[in-house]
Scaffold this motif. Structure first.
Motif, PDB file in Angstrom:
ATOM      1  N   TRP A 211       0.778  -1.513  -0.199  1.00  0.00           N
ATOM      2  CA  TRP A 211       0.137  -0.091  -0.279  1.00  0.00           C
ATOM      3  C   TRP A 211       0.518   1.368  -0.147  1.00  0.00           C
ATOM      4  O   TRP A 211       0.791   2.362  -0.729  1.00  0.00           O
ATOM      5  N   HIS A 212       1.860   1.117   0.227  1.00  0.00           N
ATOM      6  CA  HIS A 212       2.388   1.860   0.565  1.00  0.00           C
ATOM      7  C   HIS A 212       3.333   2.646  -1.014  1.00  0.00           C
ATOM      8  O   HIS A 212       4.328   4.005  -0.643  1.00  0.00           O
ATOM      9  N   GLN A 241      -5.017   0.800   6.334  1.00  0.00           N
ATOM     10  CA  GLN A 241      -3.920   0.913   5.368  1.00  0.00           C
ATOM     11  C   GLN A 241      -4.663   3.061   5.128  1.00  0.00           C
ATOM     12  O   GLN A 241      -4.332   3.112   4.360  1.00  0.00           O
ATOM     13  N   GLN A 261     -10.114   6.257   0.896  1.00  0.00           N
ATOM     14  CA  GLN A 261      -9.118   6.872   1.070  1.00  0.00           C
ATOM     15  C   GLN A 261      -8.903   8.369   2.804  1.00  0.00           C
ATOM     16  O   GLN A 261      -9.320   9.315   2.104  1.00  0.00           O
ATOM     17  N   ARG A 266      -3.491   9.608   5.125  1.00  0.00           N
ATOM     18  CA  ARG A 266      -2.632   8.725   4.065  1.00  0.00           C
ATOM     19  C   ARG A 266      -1.406  10.026   4.313  1.00  0.00           C
ATOM     20  O   ARG A 266      -0.262   9.026   3.606  1.00  0.00           O
ATOM     21  N   SER A 269       1.046   9.162   6.612  1.00  0.00           N
ATOM     22  CA  SER A 269       1.731   8.045   6.775  1.00  0.00           C
ATOM     23  C   SER A 269       3.163   8.172   5.054  1.00  0.00           C
ATOM     24  O   SER A 269       3.870   8.197   5.736  1.00  0.00           O
TER      25      SER A 269
END
Length: 273
Positions: A211-212, A241, A261, A266, A269
């Motif tokens: 996911w990154h 996630q 999302q 996000r 992250s």
């Protein structure tokens, strides 16, 4: 030979083939994996009158409602990019047909059922198409697949003596690739909408995604189990996630979970990596 040594092998069919990438469990971004996808499985978008897109104003959405739920979260954008796994014939109940035909999206259609895939090609969709399944592991695999149109699903491990088996109908061995490998093969790691409908293997597919390394804005994920514990488990995984569940569609014997999302999470992250 380790994966580092393998990357030095010339990308020729003698070495770079399915047996090699499967048996060596090559990493998702290995050049050999990407080369096989492009060389043997990837069908380019159909061109109509020299143009990738055909503008329409009369398209009826054939999905069961997934696209109408997802699009508002994307501000009904035009020119987006999708991935639809379990694409069926590319038209019947397609979650992406309206996006492509009405809103000028492009994308990737993934369908392992051979008859359904032939119909995708015949329908002249203006998107990439692959006759494969998404791998349940973070590397290429080969599995046995039960071909049953829109209800097709992974049956189990590859059957080595498939030609000798007469008690199982509609079973074929199918090559699988990780989603990330396919995205690299088409040169796209940003996805506006990811539709996952594979009759039971959705969670394993999601757990194999790095996911990154990808940027997927929205997802609809079919869950064939109606057990609340299964819905909660998948929801908690996606929350880790940095996604939030924004809806649940109840159909005949299944749920579709809608994830969006979490932009704030996000962003945090990305700052930490």
């Amino acid at each position: 030979m380790n994966n580092g040594d393998a990357s030095e092998i010339a990308l020729t069919e003698d070495y770079c083939n399915e047996d090699y990438v499967n048996s060596h469990q090559l990493q998702q971004d290995h050049p050999c994996v990407i080369d096989i996808i492009r060389r043997k499985y990837l069908h380019s978008p159909s061109a109509v009158n020299g143009s990738v897109f055909v503008e329409r104003t009369d398209v009826i959405d054939p999905s069961a409602g997934q696209s109408s739920i997802v699009l508002p979260h994307l501000n009904n954008k035009t020119g987006g990019f999708f991935v639809e796994c379990g694409a069926g014939d590319g038209e019947t109940l397609s979650n992406t047909y309206y996006m492509e035909k009405q809103l000028k999206w492009q994308g990737v259609l993934i369908e392992a059922d051979r008859k359904s895939f032939s119909r995708i090609l015949a329908s002249k969709r203006q998107s990439y198409a692959l006759p494969v399944c998404l791998s349940l592991k973070p590397y290429p695999t080969e599995v046995s697949f039960y071909e049953d149109g829109i209800a097709g699903e992974i049956y189990g491990d590859k059957i080595s003596n498939l030609e000798e088996i007469t008690t199982i109908e509609n079973i074929a061995n199918v090559q699988c690739f990780p989603l990330y490998s396919i995205l690299l093969a088409v040169g796209r790691t940003q996805v506006d909408y990811f539709s996952v409908d594979v009759e039971g293997s959705e969670s394993q597919i999601l757990m194999s995604i790095p996911w990154h390394k990808v940027d997927i804005k929205t997802l609809t994920v079919e869950v064939t189990s109606r057990r609340q514990v299964d819905v909660d488990s998948l929801t908690k995984y996606m929350e880790k996630q940095n996604y939030k569940k924004v809806g649940l569609m109840a159909g005949l014997g299944y749920y579709d979970l809608i994830f969006v999302q979490n932009k704030e999470a996000r962003h945090i992250s990305f700052d930490r990596t």
